[in-house]
Motif scaffolding. Structure first.
Motif, mmCIF file in Angstrom:
data_model
loop_
_atom_site.group_PDB
_atom_site.id
_atom_site.type_symbol
_atom_site.label_atom_id
_atom_site.label_comp_id
_atom_site.label_asym_id
_atom_site.label_seq_id
_atom_site.Cartn_x
_atom_site.Cartn_y
_atom_site.Cartn_z
ATOM 1 N N TYR A 62 39.765 18.702 33.948
ATOM 2 C CA TYR A 62 41.027 19.098 33.580
ATOM 3 C C TYR A 62 42.068 18.182 33.915
ATOM 4 C CZ TYR A 62 45.137 21.645 32.162
ATOM 5 O OH TYR A 62 46.301 21.933 31.757
ATOM 6 N N ARG A 63 42.209 18.004 35.353
ATOM 7 C CA ARG A 63 43.214 17.259 35.773
ATOM 8 C C ARG A 63 43.223 15.857 35.547
ATOM 9 N NH1 ARG A 63 42.404 19.955 40.463
ATOM 10 N NH2 ARG A 63 40.884 18.486 41.332
ATOM 11 N N ALA A 64 41.962 15.256 35.728
ATOM 12 C CA ALA A 64 41.954 13.648 35.120
ATOM 13 C C ALA A 64 42.181 13.532 33.671
ATOM 14 C CB ALA A 64 40.337 13.296 35.470
ATOM 15 N N VAL A 65 41.496 14.311 32.859
ATOM 16 C CA VAL A 65 41.595 14.193 31.173
ATOM 17 C C VAL A 65 43.124 14.452 30.849
ATOM 18 C CG1 VAL A 65 40.773 14.687 29.203
ATOM 19 C CG2 VAL A 65 39.224 14.676 31.008
ATOM 20 N N SER A 66 43.732 15.532 31.466
ATOM 21 C CA SER A 66 45.384 15.729 31.288
ATOM 22 C C SER A 66 46.034 14.440 31.427
ATOM 23 C CB SER A 66 45.885 16.723 32.107
ATOM 24 O OG SER A 66 45.160 18.168 31.458
ATOM 25 N N LYS A 67 45.840 13.834 32.744
ATOM 26 C CA LYS A 67 46.453 12.664 32.909
ATOM 27 C C LYS A 67 46.081 11.610 32.023
ATOM 28 C CE LYS A 67 47.149 9.652 37.081
ATOM 29 N NZ LYS A 67 46.200 8.778 37.093
ATOM 30 N N ALA A 68 44.976 11.404 31.660
ATOM 31 C CA ALA A 68 44.853 10.290 30.714
ATOM 32 C C ALA A 68 45.264 10.405 29.532
ATOM 33 C CB ALA A 68 43.054 10.197 30.561
ATOM 34 N N ALA A 69 45.245 11.885 29.137
ATOM 35 C CA ALA A 69 45.954 12.352 27.765
ATOM 36 C C ALA A 69 47.570 11.847 27.550
ATOM 37 C CB ALA A 69 45.391 13.559 27.147
#
Ligand code: UDP
Ligand code: MG
Length: 306
Positions: free
Chosen positions: A21-28
């Motif tokens: 969730y952290r990594a994908v939120s950042k990428a999003a």
């Protein structure tokens, strides 16, 4: 502003989900011109995955989740995610960060500006993967490419972003035994492949055993090919041929067709004829099986003037 639905099948992913969730939120957050929503599908997890999804949904309005009553398999989870998505674009991602989130930005650029319907990740290597499993997977993709005449290569996985037209066409295929790699290939559409390196699972363990992979491989072959039924016919024809060759050779040797040679010829001939007819029955059954899937006869990509 476009909307991207990130669909995440999760089976016992309590260890991987927070990092995901952290990594994908950042990428999003780095994608210009589009906002993302998360659609998690808890595939009957027996750990704390549902609790984690619950707290994500409470804390972040972009997160939604569906929980299955039991484990139905990744393919079912992907279907449910797609059915419940409303984004202009949809992307499938594994929860273990084996699908690099930093590719999302490039995928969106490709599908929104380059005229492609789909942008998919092409895993270039199998670094860090069990050698025996790598060998089996490679062999399987060689066989399935020959048998099914569809573009299903090694490394061409489920990590792909597609537009609504392609997503809707996938939803039109309502078959129960869903072999997604075959379905992606079956529906067609323009796909651009972008390579990425394999990374080891961020946390937790793989959900696939050699047994479940074998079952999955058989599903793939049986869903898209009637070659196994044809194989019985070919074997039957070879047995009949062998009976004829042995019979003729024995006759030419001038010994007459008696005793052991006659017995071998008869066994081969009868088995051959039997297998040949079993194959014909198999062909009828496979036609009926394919019909029963009620796949669309064609898929429209674009319409004008209607
Ligand atoms: N998964 C699922 N249901 C299953 C098996 C797997 O939803 O029955 C999910 C899993 O949680 C992960 C993704 O499918 O998000 C890929 O699974 P995994 O990483 O175990 O497969 P591998 O990468 O080893 O092929
Ligand atoms: Mg994985």
């Amino acid at each position: 502003m476009d909307k991207i639905s990130i669909i995440v099948p999760c089976y016992n992913e309590e260890q991987a989900l927070p990092g995901f969730y952290r990594a994908v939120s950042k990428a999003a957050a780095e994608i210009d011109g589009a906002e993302c929503e998360f659609i998690f599908v808890d595939d009957g997890s027996r750990d704390h995955t549902p609790d984690i999804l619950d707290s994500l949904a409470c804390a972040d309005s972009r997160c939604r989740y569906i929980s299955f009553s039991r484990n139905f398999g990744k393919e079912a989870a992907m279907y449910a995610g797609l059915q419940n998505s409303c984004g202009d674009y949809c992307v499938f991602m594994d929860a273990d960060l084996q699908h690099p989130p930093e590719l999302l930005k490039e995928m969106y650029r490709v599908v929104s500006t380059e005229g492609y319907d789909c942008c998919a990740g092409l895993r270039e290597d199998r670094t860090g993967e069990n050698q025996f499993r790598s060998f089996l997977s490679r062999a399987f993709y060689k066989v399935i490419r020959k048998l099914c005449k569809l573009d299903m290569g090694d490394g061409k996985g489920d990590f792909r972003m597609m537009n609504r037209a392609m997503a809707d066409s996938i939803l039109e295929l309502k078959e129960y035994n869903r072999y997604m790699k075959g379905i992606f290939s079956f529906v067609g559409f323009e796909t651009k492949w972008i390579p990425f390196h394999n990374v080891e699972r961020a946390a937790g363990t793989t959900k696939w055993s050699v047994r479940s992979l074998f079952r999955y491989a058989m599903d793939g072959i049986l869903s898209f090919s009637s070659a196994p039924a044809t194989l019985a016919g070919t074997t039957g024809a070879l047995l009949i041929l062998a009976a004829i060759v042995i019979g003729v050779c024995t006759l030419l040797a001038g010994k007459g067709l008696t005793g052991i040679a006659l017995l071998i010829c008869l066994i081969l001939l009868l088995n051959g004829v039997q297998m040949f007819f079993i194959s014909i029955v198999g062909q009828y059954a496979s036609k009926d099986y394919m019909e029963s899937k009620k796949r669309p006869i064609y898929i429209v990509k674009k319409k004008r003037g209607f």
